[in-house]
Design a protein around this motif. Sequence first.
Motif, mmCIF file in Angstrom:
data_model
loop_
_atom_site.group_PDB
_atom_site.id
_atom_site.type_symbol
_atom_site.label_atom_id
_atom_site.label_comp_id
_atom_site.label_asym_id
_atom_site.label_seq_id
_atom_site.Cartn_x
_atom_site.Cartn_y
_atom_site.Cartn_z
ATOM 1 N N ARG A 1 -17.980 10.351 2.148
ATOM 2 C CA ARG A 1 -16.781 10.832 1.460
ATOM 3 C C ARG A 1 -16.255 12.128 2.055
ATOM 4 N N THR A 2 -17.145 13.010 2.493
ATOM 5 C CA THR A 2 -16.679 14.281 3.077
ATOM 6 C C THR A 2 -15.872 14.026 4.336
ATOM 7 N N GLU A 3 -16.316 13.053 5.132
ATOM 8 C CA GLU A 3 -15.577 12.704 6.354
ATOM 9 C C GLU A 3 -14.222 12.106 5.996
ATOM 10 N N LEU A 4 -14.200 11.235 4.989
ATOM 11 C CA LEU A 4 -12.937 10.627 4.565
ATOM 12 C C LEU A 4 -11.976 11.700 4.062
ATOM 13 N N LEU A 5 -12.519 12.619 3.286
ATOM 14 C CA LEU A 5 -11.694 13.687 2.721
ATOM 15 C C LEU A 5 -10.984 14.451 3.841
ATOM 16 N N GLU A 6 -11.729 14.777 4.879
ATOM 17 C CA GLU A 6 -11.162 15.541 5.987
ATOM 18 C C GLU A 6 -10.122 14.739 6.774
ATOM 19 N N HIS A 7 -10.434 13.468 7.035
ATOM 20 C CA HIS A 7 -9.549 12.701 7.910
ATOM 21 C C HIS A 7 -8.362 12.068 7.192
ATOM 22 N N ILE A 8 -8.436 11.964 5.862
ATOM 23 C CA ILE A 8 -7.326 11.383 5.102
ATOM 24 C C ILE A 8 -6.342 12.475 4.656
ATOM 25 N N ALA B 1 -9.635 12.967 -6.388
ATOM 26 C CA ALA B 1 -8.456 12.229 -5.939
ATOM 27 C C ALA B 1 -8.875 11.160 -4.926
ATOM 28 N N LEU B 2 -9.808 11.512 -4.054
ATOM 29 C CA LEU B 2 -10.288 10.550 -3.062
ATOM 30 C C LEU B 2 -10.966 9.363 -3.750
ATOM 31 N N ASP B 3 -11.804 9.656 -4.735
ATOM 32 C CA ASP B 3 -12.493 8.583 -5.449
ATOM 33 C C ASP B 3 -11.501 7.648 -6.134
ATOM 34 N N ALA B 4 -10.454 8.233 -6.716
ATOM 35 C CA ALA B 4 -9.433 7.416 -7.374
ATOM 36 C C ALA B 4 -8.705 6.558 -6.339
ATOM 37 N N LEU B 5 -8.450 7.158 -5.169
ATOM 38 C CA LEU B 5 -7.778 6.434 -4.081
ATOM 39 C C LEU B 5 -8.630 5.249 -3.612
ATOM 40 N N LEU C 1 0.832 -1.199 0.000
ATOM 41 C CA LEU C 1 0.000 0.000 0.000
ATOM 42 C C LEU C 1 0.863 1.244 0.000
ATOM 43 N N THR C 2 0.393 2.285 -0.675
ATOM 44 C CA THR C 2 1.049 3.583 -0.568
ATOM 45 C C THR C 2 0.663 4.175 0.797
ATOM 46 N N PRO C 3 1.425 5.170 1.283
ATOM 47 C CA PRO C 3 1.061 5.783 2.569
ATOM 48 C C PRO C 3 -0.386 6.294 2.582
#
Length: 228
Positions: free
Chosen positions: A171-178, A189-193, A150-152
């Motif tokens: 997704r908004t929560e993931l965006l903030e915490h990632i 970028a999040l969707d691609a990740l 896995l990448t970091p």
Amino acid sequence: MRILIVEDEENIARDIARAVRRLGYVPDIAHDGEQAHFMGFTEDYDAVVLDLGLPVMDGLAVLRNWRAEQRHFPVLVLTARDTWQDKVEGIDAGADDYLAKPFEMPELLARLRAIIRRHKGLSSAVLTFGPLSIDTRHAQAMLDGMIVQLTPLEFRLLNYLAHKRGEPAPRTELLEHIYGSDAERDMNALDALITRLRRKVGSNILRNRRGHGYFLAGAQQDGHDSSS
Ligand code: CA
């Protein structure tokens, strides 16, 4: 997971930030009490490392303010003196754990992982979802006993979802915490990740519940391994 590091000694703050980043966390740094108080009040952190001796506003006052404002994130307090009086004061102010300076980085990381686990109701340092296990001590994932490369950023996402114990994250929560307060927060970028990570761990494990978000399926009820 986002970690706020509150430390006026810049070298120490930088060392802690570097160490937590390696474990898949996203660090922010505050160098004085007022800045720390503001950041903790406005941002959603998963844990805080808080030095007590700070300019402008001391650490205990910052902690008391947060708790009075219903900020419940777990807090690991750093003190210059290892006295019982300091510990009593800190615990009364709402600290979750304590570490006296000078400290060894692996101990700080172990204590940080432990307060995050307790806060999320987890007892094991290895989180298991069916054939997938996430070792929070080494920032490593295994699928059917094989290491997943896995990448970091991919590990960050996986680690965050793992700590949700199967509860979906929008997704908004993931965006903030990632990505934290990074300028490069970007939904595409999040969707691609997410797509890349699903390919690596399996879309039967990293799932989407329409209208609720992403989650890891097959959460194991708390294991017996209480190592940190
Ligand atoms: Ca200090």
